[in-house]
Motif scaffolding. Structure first.
Motif, PDB file in Angstrom:
ATOM      1  N   ARG A   1       0.837  -1.210   0.000  1.00 16.75           N
ATOM      2  CA  ARG A   1       0.000   0.000   0.000  1.00 16.75           C
ATOM      3  C   ARG A   1       0.864   1.250   0.000  1.00 16.75           C
ATOM      4  N   GLU A   2       1.959   1.177   0.755  1.00 14.40           N
ATOM      5  CA  GLU A   2       2.826   2.347   0.843  1.00 14.40           C
ATOM      6  C   GLU A   2       3.465   2.662  -0.505  1.00 14.40           C
ATOM      7  N   ALA A   3       3.847   1.615  -1.236  1.00 13.16           N
ATOM      8  CA  ALA A   3       4.448   1.843  -2.561  1.00 13.16           C
ATOM      9  C   ALA A   3       3.457   2.594  -3.452  1.00 13.16           C
ATOM     10  N   ILE A   4       2.180   2.271  -3.334  1.00 14.78           N
ATOM     11  CA  ILE A   4       1.158   2.975  -4.126  1.00 14.78           C
ATOM     12  C   ILE A   4       0.959   4.389  -3.585  1.00 14.78           C
ATOM     13  N   ARG A   5       0.818   4.495  -2.271  1.00 11.88           N
ATOM     14  CA  ARG A   5       0.553   5.808  -1.661  1.00 11.88           C
ATOM     15  C   ARG A   5       1.676   6.801  -1.915  1.00 11.88           C
ATOM     16  N   LEU A   6       2.923   6.288  -1.930  1.00 10.32           N
ATOM     17  CA  LEU A   6       4.065   7.186  -2.091  1.00 10.32           C
ATOM     18  C   LEU A   6       4.322   7.540  -3.551  1.00 10.32           C
ATOM     19  N   ASP A   7       3.661   6.843  -4.462  1.00  8.69           N
ATOM     20  CA  ASP A   7       3.808   7.209  -5.870  1.00  8.69           C
ATOM     21  C   ASP A   7       3.117   8.559  -6.086  1.00  8.69           C
ATOM     22  N   PRO A   8       3.865   9.570  -6.502  1.00  9.75           N
ATOM     23  CA  PRO A   8       3.234  10.908  -6.642  1.00  9.75           C
ATOM     24  C   PRO A   8       2.002  10.878  -7.541  1.00  9.75           C
ATOM     25  N   HIS A   9       1.969   9.939  -8.486  1.00 10.50           N
ATOM     26  CA  HIS A   9       0.815   9.875  -9.381  1.00 10.50           C
ATOM     27  C   HIS A   9      -0.430   9.281  -8.712  1.00 10.50           C
ATOM     28  N   TRP A  10      -0.272   8.666  -7.571  1.00  9.48           N
ATOM     29  CA  TRP A  10      -1.461   8.225  -6.835  1.00  9.48           C
ATOM     30  C   TRP A  10      -2.265   9.461  -6.409  1.00  9.48           C
ATOM     31  N   ASN A  11      -1.529  10.461  -5.928  1.00  8.22           N
ATOM     32  CA  ASN A  11      -2.135  11.784  -5.730  1.00  8.22           C
ATOM     33  C   ASN A  11      -3.362  11.724  -4.809  1.00  8.22           C
TER      34      ASN A  11
ATOM     35  N   HIS B   1      17.270  16.844  -3.257  1.00  8.57           N
ATOM     36  CA  HIS B   1      16.461  15.953  -4.095  1.00  8.57           C
ATOM     37  C   HIS B   1      17.037  14.562  -3.921  1.00  8.57           C
ATOM     38  N   TYR B   2      16.457  13.853  -2.981  1.00  8.80           N
ATOM     39  CA  TYR B   2      17.042  12.589  -2.503  1.00  8.80           C
ATOM     40  C   TYR B   2      15.978  11.500  -2.589  1.00  8.80           C
ATOM     41  N   PRO B   3      16.357  10.297  -2.990  1.00  4.24           N
ATOM     42  CA  PRO B   3      15.344   9.236  -3.160  1.00  4.24           C
ATOM     43  C   PRO B   3      14.890   8.616  -1.837  1.00  4.24           C
ATOM     44  N   ASP B   4      14.314   9.441  -0.975  1.00  5.41           N
ATOM     45  CA  ASP B   4      13.860   8.957   0.330  1.00  5.41           C
ATOM     46  C   ASP B   4      12.838   7.829   0.186  1.00  5.41           C
ATOM     47  N   THR B   5      11.896   8.019  -0.730  1.00  9.29           N
ATOM     48  CA  THR B   5      10.836   7.025  -0.883  1.00  9.29           C
ATOM     49  C   THR B   5      11.396   5.671  -1.307  1.00  9.29           C
ATOM     50  N   GLY B   6      12.215   5.687  -2.336  1.00  9.38           N
ATOM     51  CA  GLY B   6      12.791   4.436  -2.810  1.00  9.38           C
ATOM     52  C   GLY B   6      13.629   3.760  -1.749  1.00  9.38           C
ATOM     53  N   MET B   7      14.436   4.540  -1.047  1.00  8.53           N
ATOM     54  CA  MET B   7      15.287   3.961   0.001  1.00  8.53           C
ATOM     55  C   MET B   7      14.436   3.420   1.150  1.00  8.53           C
ATOM     56  N   SER B   8      13.358   4.096   1.457  1.00  7.98           N
ATOM     57  CA  SER B   8      12.497   3.637   2.544  1.00  7.98           C
ATOM     58  C   SER B   8      11.848   2.295   2.190  1.00  7.98           C
ATOM     59  N   ILE B   9      11.324   2.199   0.973  1.00  6.20           N
ATOM     60  CA  ILE B   9      10.715   0.935   0.556  1.00  6.20           C
ATOM     61  C   ILE B   9      11.767  -0.169   0.522  1.00  6.20           C
ATOM     62  N   ALA B  10      12.937   0.146   0.003  1.00  5.56           N
ATOM     63  CA  ALA B  10      14.012  -0.857  -0.061  1.00  5.56           C
ATOM     64  C   ALA B  10      14.372  -1.352   1.337  1.00  5.56           C
ATOM     65  N   ARG B  11      14.473  -0.428   2.278  1.00 11.11           N
ATOM     66  CA  ARG B  11      14.863  -0.819   3.624  1.00 11.11           C
ATOM     67  C   ARG B  11      13.781  -1.653   4.307  1.00 11.11           C
ATOM     68  N   LYS B  12      12.542  -1.231   4.139  1.00 13.22           N
ATOM     69  CA  LYS B  12      11.462  -1.993   4.763  1.00 13.22           C
ATOM     70  C   LYS B  12      11.401  -3.415   4.203  1.00 13.22           C
TER      71      LYS B  12
ATOM     72  N   LEU C   1      13.258   3.665  -9.464  1.00 21.61           N
ATOM     73  CA  LEU C   1      12.016   4.271  -9.960  1.00 21.61           C
ATOM     74  C   LEU C   1      11.661   5.551  -9.207  1.00 21.61           C
ATOM     75  N   ASP C   2      12.355   5.810  -8.099  1.00 16.68           N
ATOM     76  CA  ASP C   2      12.111   7.064  -7.394  1.00 16.68           C
ATOM     77  C   ASP C   2      12.653   8.198  -8.264  1.00 16.68           C
ATOM     78  N   PRO C   3      11.782   9.122  -8.677  1.00 16.04           N
ATOM     79  CA  PRO C   3      12.254  10.192  -9.576  1.00 16.04           C
ATOM     80  C   PRO C   3      13.449  10.959  -8.994  1.00 16.04           C
ATOM     81  N   HIS C   4      13.528  11.012  -7.677  1.00 18.72           N
ATOM     82  CA  HIS C   4      14.647  11.739  -7.066  1.00 18.72           C
ATOM     83  C   HIS C   4      15.970  10.984  -7.148  1.00 18.72           C
TER      84      HIS C   4
END
Lengths: 366, 366
Positions: free
Chosen positions: A186-196, B204-215, B191-194
């Motif tokens: 769910r988080e992967a979807i929620r964090l996608d900016p295009h989910w918006n 401009h840091y890929p926080d989202t991608g790194m967070s998902i990867a870590r989880k 895939l994180d645009p950052h």
């Protein structure tokens, strides 16, 4: 492909467990075989998160269904004997009212204004559908994966509505490992900016989030053992590799990508979020003063078959055993089948031979 | 915190296995205890993907290290007897030259111009470091997780460089389940645009991608069994819940979030990608004409201890057994310890009692 779906209009308002109600809602379903005069040969199938009501080919839609090998004349679920109904879950976008549906009150899609969805709501919609078909009591209720939890909800909420039950690769409650996986999807979807915040459209669509969610799903639906035999360390041919940095190189990566591409635009992201969370929320212990066994003991059946597979990491075998023990404690004659199929949670969709033997054998005793 | 790190300059150019070379590169390391006059009491620790060289407190840095319970005076790896070296892997950003380091040829960070990194390069950097300390042969080489694969590379590439080996929660090659998990972690970052093709900065840091990867990492490093006991279905208090739609509700979600937040900005994303891919690439079978056993048989040791844990889904116990069998076939006296610790792959960091007993007991026999 002709549309074989039938639609059943739920009573309005259709009250939801956690509050709110749907107006003008419906569920899609398909049927196979004929209801007999005594109306006592009905089998209902409740599905996992993503399948539609099209479990198998039928007159209206001859295309293969998601359980084609299991369901049909002479098959394990023999449609010459049983009148089989498969319902698309309420909240799923395969024909039933879901967050992508238009809210009649506003003329706009519900999106995140869809009320909180629980598997109890799915179960209640199914019970209403079954009643509308003139069926008081199901000969057998079959639930696979998420549908197995919906089935437990159905039986605990509607006493004596089911004579026999087949529980397939499911759980009496979500455990933290499964919650963690689904939360991350769910988080992967929620964090996608295009989910918006749920306000996407075809031009701005959370492809990335949905792709990651689906791949994580496929990883947990299958098993390491199967993949050792199937993919090992086989590389993609040079022309199949991605040109980009850190692009795909191993067959297993390409396999996941194929699964994701087939899924991303064919399942509504908001509906996915609602159904995923409903799975986390489900807990039979709510009906047993906090005890799983207590909840299961409130389900009264004549017979039950509980099947699980040792390679399932999402709905582990111990949870199937818990279901079997609980239904047995409640007085049912329970058969517990622990399979060693290598395909993991998805074995019920793949290892048709072993699942057919168990399910067909059980149904033959009814 | 004072910096206890020592730095060793690798010879220039330092040739990389898959092509290219590094100039002016170095690795960070720390030491405990004293090298004896015979120079035969050296123990080298090669680490998993994310730890630094700071395995335990020492004079220069009294803060606890990542294996604090295991290493020190009187502990399992007794620093009163052994001269212990722990190296930060080449390519890791905890002090060693990595993709975030400045390329002396350009004055700019390497980022994706860093040459392809393999665990053989990590092993060769370690061997050069060990030689620089005046050590011809290690008394014991210890490798944990990814470091266990680096250790196998070290031994197969440098015959007779090691007398005894301790293999901890590792694998002789990456299997497709592990590849799938790591590929998805890399994809979340890519895939994180950052991430921006590796050209991120602090703003401009890929926080989202790194967070998902870590989880996803944490999910696969621990085990469902541990979490059943630890988190069950416990909810967060109302004031800890996220306000946003589909926000966290269960304790296990908050636990993952805490892990992610501690990791995201403390590990360079490009370095993560390089090390992750190096783990997928490693395959001892490359040294055995395509056979894992053949590769392992080329490693000649006097003694080895191979430890794994039944709850590890990333480096399953069968793979430890394969290592044990291969080293035994090559003539080593091998002790294989299969633990039932509930903590999964990370058990070596958590179940210090059982790992200490095995490791301390083994080292006492040397």
């Amino acid at each position: 492909m002709s549309d074989a779906r039938k639609y059943f209009n739920l009573p309005s308002p259709f009250a939801m467990k956690r509050g709110g109600a749907l107006n003008g809602a419906h569920v899609a379903y398909e049927t196979w075989g004929k209801l007999n005069a005594a109306r006592d040969n009905a089998v209902l199938i409740l599905t996992g998160l993503s399948p539609s009501a099209h479990a198998a080919a039928n007159a209206d839609d001859p295309s293969p269904g998601w359980w084609e090998g299991m369901l049909g004349p002479g098959k394990a679920i023999d449609t010459e004997r049983w009148f089989v109904v498969c319902m698309n879950s309420l909240g799923s976008d395969k024909g039933s009212t879901c967050p992508a549906s238009v809210n009649p009150a506003t003329g706009e899609p519900y999106r995140l204004t869809f009320p909180d969805l629980s598997l109890e709501d799915v179960a209640n919609a199914a019970k209403t559908l079954v009643a509308s078909l003139g069926i008081d009591q199901l000969a057998c209720l079959i639930g696979c994966s998420m549908g197995g939890m919906s089935a437990l909800a159905y039986m605990v909420l509607h006493p004596r509505s089911v004579r026999a039950h087949i529980s397939v690769d499911t759980a009496p409650q979500a455990q933290p490992f499964a919650i963690a996986i689904r939360s991350l999807q769910r988080e992967a979807i929620r964090l996608d900016p295009h989910w918006n915040g749920g306000q996407y459209d075809d031009h701005h669509y959370p492809d990335t989030g949905m792709s990651i969610a689906r791949k994580l799903g496929v990883i947990t639906y299958r098993s390491a053992m199967e993949w050792n035999g199937r993919f090992a360390r086989i590389r993609l041919d040079a022309d199949q590799r991605e040109e980009q940095p850190f692009g795909f190189e191993f067959q297993v990566e390409s396999y996941l990508e194929g699964h994701a591409q087939r899924f991303v635009r064919t399942f509504d992201p908001n509906s996915y979020l609602y159904l995923s969370r409903a799975s986390d929320w489900f807990d039979i212990a709510e009906y047993g003063n906090g005890s799983v066994m207590g909840g299961l003991k409130r389900i009264h059946l004549a017979q039950a078959l509980v099947i699980g597979v040792s390679t399932d990491i999402l709905f582990p075998l111990e949870q199937q055993e818990q279901i079997a023990d609980g239904l047995k404690a409640a007085g049912a004659n329970v058969q517990f089948v622990a399979l060693d199929s290598p395909q993991g949670h998805d074995a019920f969709l793949v290892d048709i031979e072993n699942y057919s033997r168990a399910i067909g054998g059980f149904l033959a005793t009814l």
